[in-house]
Design a protein around this motif. Structure first.
Motif, PDB file in Angstrom:
ATOM      1  N   GLU A 138      38.875 -19.688  -5.406  1.00 56.39           N
ATOM      2  CA  GLU A 138      37.516 -19.141  -5.403  1.00 56.39           C
ATOM      3  C   GLU A 138      37.355 -18.059  -4.337  1.00 56.39           C
ATOM      4  OE1 GLU A 138      33.165 -21.217  -5.887  1.00 56.39           O
ATOM      5  OE2 GLU A 138      34.506 -22.047  -4.367  1.00 56.39           O
ATOM      6  N   PHE A 139      37.784 -18.349  -3.128  1.00 57.42           N
ATOM      7  CA  PHE A 139      37.610 -17.395  -2.022  1.00 57.42           C
ATOM      8  C   PHE A 139      38.482 -16.161  -2.202  1.00 57.42           C
ATOM      9  CE2 PHE A 139      38.657 -16.146   2.482  1.00 57.42           C
ATOM     10  CZ  PHE A 139      37.419 -15.574   2.750  1.00 57.42           C
ATOM     11  N   ASN A 140      39.710 -16.352  -2.649  1.00 49.74           N
ATOM     12  CA  ASN A 140      40.628 -15.216  -2.799  1.00 49.74           C
ATOM     13  C   ASN A 140      40.157 -14.217  -3.854  1.00 49.74           C
ATOM     14  OD1 ASN A 140      42.224 -16.402  -0.874  1.00 49.74           O
ATOM     15  ND2 ASN A 140      43.799 -17.111  -2.274  1.00 49.74           N
ATOM     16  N   GLN A 141      39.283 -14.649  -4.760  1.00 50.48           N
ATOM     17  CA  GLN A 141      38.796 -13.767  -5.818  1.00 50.48           C
ATOM     18  C   GLN A 141      37.378 -13.247  -5.556  1.00 50.48           C
ATOM     19  OE1 GLN A 141      40.642 -12.581  -8.338  1.00 50.48           O
ATOM     20  NE2 GLN A 141      42.346 -13.684  -7.360  1.00 50.48           N
ATOM     21  N   LEU A 142      36.839 -13.503  -4.378  1.00 51.60           N
ATOM     22  CA  LEU A 142      35.465 -13.085  -4.077  1.00 51.60           C
ATOM     23  C   LEU A 142      35.309 -11.569  -4.181  1.00 51.60           C
ATOM     24  CD1 LEU A 142      32.583 -13.628  -3.002  1.00 51.60           C
ATOM     25  CD2 LEU A 142      33.539 -13.431  -0.685  1.00 51.60           C
ATOM     26  N   ARG A 143      34.327 -11.134  -4.989  1.00 52.36           N
ATOM     27  CA  ARG A 143      33.967  -9.707  -5.101  1.00 52.36           C
ATOM     28  C   ARG A 143      32.449  -9.631  -5.216  1.00 52.36           C
ATOM     29  NH1 ARG A 143      36.264  -6.548  -9.605  1.00 52.36           N
ATOM     30  NH2 ARG A 143      36.369  -4.774  -8.174  1.00 52.36           N
ATOM     31  N   LEU A 144      31.835  -8.761  -4.428  1.00 49.46           N
ATOM     32  CA  LEU A 144      30.382  -8.651  -4.413  1.00 49.46           C
ATOM     33  C   LEU A 144      29.841  -7.697  -5.472  1.00 49.46           C
ATOM     34  CD1 LEU A 144      29.748  -8.705  -0.552  1.00 49.46           C
ATOM     35  CD2 LEU A 144      29.581 -10.584  -2.191  1.00 49.46           C
ATOM     36  N   GLY A 145      30.722  -6.971  -6.162  1.00 48.98           N
ATOM     37  CA  GLY A 145      30.277  -6.161  -7.289  1.00 48.98           C
ATOM     38  C   GLY A 145      30.017  -4.701  -6.953  1.00 48.98           C
ATOM     39  N   ARG A 146      30.088  -3.859  -7.984  1.00 54.46           N
ATOM     40  CA  ARG A 146      29.926  -2.415  -7.788  1.00 54.46           C
ATOM     41  C   ARG A 146      28.500  -2.016  -7.442  1.00 54.46           C
ATOM     42  NH1 ARG A 146      33.651   0.480 -12.480  1.00 54.46           N
ATOM     43  NH2 ARG A 146      35.663  -0.357 -11.738  1.00 54.46           N
ATOM     44  N   VAL A 147      27.528  -2.695  -8.041  1.00 54.20           N
ATOM     45  CA  VAL A 147      26.130  -2.317  -7.783  1.00 54.20           C
ATOM     46  C   VAL A 147      25.800  -2.505  -6.307  1.00 54.20           C
ATOM     47  CG1 VAL A 147      23.730  -2.892  -8.265  1.00 54.20           C
ATOM     48  CG2 VAL A 147      25.388  -2.836 -10.132  1.00 54.20           C
ATOM     49  N   MET A 148      26.165  -3.642  -5.765  1.00 52.75           N
ATOM     50  CA  MET A 148      25.887  -3.900  -4.348  1.00 52.75           C
ATOM     51  C   MET A 148      26.680  -2.953  -3.458  1.00 52.75           C
ATOM     52  SD  MET A 148      25.915  -7.522  -2.321  1.00 52.75           S
ATOM     53  CE  MET A 148      25.689  -7.575  -0.531  1.00 52.75           C
ATOM     54  N   ALA A 149      27.936  -2.676  -3.820  1.00 53.48           N
ATOM     55  CA  ALA A 149      28.751  -1.764  -3.021  1.00 53.48           C
ATOM     56  C   ALA A 149      28.167  -0.356  -3.026  1.00 53.48           C
ATOM     57  CB  ALA A 149      30.185  -1.744  -3.550  1.00 53.48           C
ATOM     58  N   ALA A 150      27.739   0.123  -4.202  1.00 51.10           N
ATOM     59  CA  ALA A 150      27.157   1.460  -4.299  1.00 51.10           C
ATOM     60  C   ALA A 150      25.859   1.553  -3.505  1.00 51.10           C
ATOM     61  CB  ALA A 150      26.910   1.812  -5.768  1.00 51.10           C
ATOM     62  N   ALA A 151      25.014   0.525  -3.625  1.00 54.33           N
ATOM     63  CA  ALA A 151      23.760   0.509  -2.871  1.00 54.33           C
ATOM     64  C   ALA A 151      24.033   0.477  -1.366  1.00 54.33           C
ATOM     65  CB  ALA A 151      22.926  -0.700  -3.286  1.00 54.33           C
ATOM     66  N   SER A 152      25.053  -0.271  -0.959  1.00 51.52           N
ATOM     67  CA  SER A 152      25.391  -0.375   0.467  1.00 51.52           C
ATOM     68  C   SER A 152      25.870   0.963   1.014  1.00 51.52           C
ATOM     69  CB  SER A 152      26.475  -1.440   0.670  1.00 51.52           C
ATOM     70  OG  SER A 152      26.024  -2.708   0.248  1.00 51.52           O
ATOM     71  N   ILE A 153      26.735   1.630   0.266  1.00 49.09           N
ATOM     72  CA  ILE A 153      27.245   2.938   0.708  1.00 49.09           C
ATOM     73  C   ILE A 153      26.108   3.950   0.792  1.00 49.09           C
ATOM     74  CG2 ILE A 153      28.705   4.888   0.041  1.00 49.09           C
ATOM     75  CD1 ILE A 153      30.681   2.788  -1.081  1.00 49.09           C
ATOM     76  N   ALA A 154      25.214   3.941  -0.202  1.00 48.75           N
ATOM     77  CA  ALA A 154      24.081   4.869  -0.197  1.00 48.75           C
ATOM     78  C   ALA A 154      23.195   4.623   1.023  1.00 48.75           C
ATOM     79  CB  ALA A 154      23.278   4.709  -1.484  1.00 48.75           C
ATOM     80  N   LEU A 155      22.957   3.353   1.340  1.00 41.14           N
ATOM     81  CA  LEU A 155      22.102   3.045   2.482  1.00 41.14           C
ATOM     82  C   LEU A 155      22.767   3.438   3.803  1.00 41.14           C
ATOM     83  CD1 LEU A 155      19.825   0.019   2.846  1.00 41.14           C
ATOM     84  CD2 LEU A 155      21.240   0.644   4.786  1.00 41.14           C
ATOM     85  N   ILE A 156      24.071   3.209   3.912  1.00 39.97           N
ATOM     86  CA  ILE A 156      24.788   3.568   5.141  1.00 39.97           C
ATOM     87  C   ILE A 156      24.802   5.086   5.328  1.00 39.97           C
ATOM     88  CG2 ILE A 156      27.065   3.581   6.237  1.00 39.97           C
ATOM     89  CD1 ILE A 156      27.492   0.789   4.957  1.00 39.97           C
ATOM     90  N   VAL A 157      24.998   5.819   4.243  1.00 37.03           N
ATOM     91  CA  VAL A 157      24.963   7.285   4.325  1.00 37.03           C
ATOM     92  C   VAL A 157      23.571   7.749   4.755  1.00 37.03           C
ATOM     93  CG1 VAL A 157      25.069   9.415   2.968  1.00 37.03           C
ATOM     94  CG2 VAL A 157      26.830   7.659   2.674  1.00 37.03           C
TER      95      VAL A 157
END
Length: 299
Positions: free
Chosen positions: A200-219
């Motif tokens: 379960e832990f080795n396959q953890l992925r938070l997803g593209r939507v959250m990653a894209a939103a995170s990058i946009a907010l950090i920028v």
């Protein structure tokens, strides 16, 4: 650790004892708060939300009494409830209902944002009150420094820490909750589903939507440099640190590499957190598109 997990599951009294004692000892050794949180999560994961809430109630009563007898501060238990026990109970409930570590981590992120907003609204004087304490802590270092440039750098560090204080409180709660939940899931797997946690832990992925939103907010935070955006960025980087560590665990498992690599990464996190946290977090973000584990598996 597995002996402790079995003891927690032996009954309400045992679970309450571990939860309260570890929370109080965490005042001297903060990582012990993870064990207190994990005890609540293990009960909630295995026995359900009601039993987990019952444990929080029992631990709160015991914490009030012990806090009054030992520290003369019974109200400290409310801090334990708000920052340790209640968040981990919510995260465990999400994981139990969804059977998705991804959704649980996303819920923890939401709790982190909520905590940040609550600290900013309810305790706006936090930075002012912490300023005197930080200045007192830094004074010996400042007095020893004869180089004006170094002195200014130290003072700038204090200013930056004060600026981010609400985010540091929120991200500390998030990481404590995430670590406690992962520890509890590990215990649950060892007791009732051997090998289940690693998969379960080795396959953890938070997803593209959250990653894209995170990058946009950090920028946006880098471009605008507003307090709220910068503090939200700290929260997102904290949860992606967990994602990055899951990715590293997964890659080592896929490659069947030496556990020494994991040891080196954890030592780096302890000794050089300011150097290693950001690369691991952004490594975790990039996996939303690159999917390193799948690529290694296919090769």
């Amino acid at each position: 650790m597995i002996v402790l997990a079995r003891y927690i599951m032996a009954g309400p009294a045992q679970a309450t004892l571990v939860t309260v004692v570890m929370a109080l000892l965490a005042l001297l050794m903060p990582p012990l708060a993870w064990i207190s949180a994990a005890a609540v999560a293990l009960v909630a994961l295995q026995l359900g939300a009601q039993r987990g809430l019952q444990l929080i109630g029992l631990a709160s009563v015991a914490g009030l009494l012990l806090g009054w007898l030992i520290f003369g501060a019974p109200l400290m238990v409310f801090g334990l409830i708000l920052l340790i026990w209640l968040p981990i109970w919510i995260a465990a409930l999400v994981l139990r209902q969804s059977v998705s570590l991804t959704l649980a981590m996303q819920a923890i992120t939401g709790l982190g944002v909520l905590t940040l907003l609550m600290v900013m609204l309810i305790y706006p004087q936090l930075q002012t009150e912490m300023n005197a304490d930080l200045q007192k802590m830094m004074q010996p270092m400042l007095e020893q420094q004869t180089d004006a440039v170094v002195r200014q750098e130290l003072q700038d560090t204090v200013t930056q820490v004060l600026r981010l204080m609400p985010a540091l409180v929120a991200s500390g709660m998030m990481l404590s909750t995430a670590i406690g939940l992962l520890l509890a899931r590990h215990w649950q797997a060892r007791l009732y589903n051997p090998g289940g946690f690693a998969r379960e832990f080795n396959q953890l992925r938070l997803g593209r939507v959250m990653a894209a939103a995170s990058i946009a907010l950090i920028v946006a935070a880098l471009a605008l440099d507003t307090d709220l955006l910068v503090m939200l960025s700290v929260i997102l980087i904290s949860i992606y640190l967990v994602q990055g560590m899951a990715l590293i665990h997964g890659l080592i498992a896929v490659r069947e590499a030496s556990r020494g690599w994991l040891f080196a990464v954890y030592i780096g996190l302890i000794l050089l957190p300011q150097v290693i946290i950001l690369p691991i977090a952004f490594f975790g973000m990039s996996d939303a598109w690159i999917d390193f584990r799948r690529r290694l598996n296919s090769n």
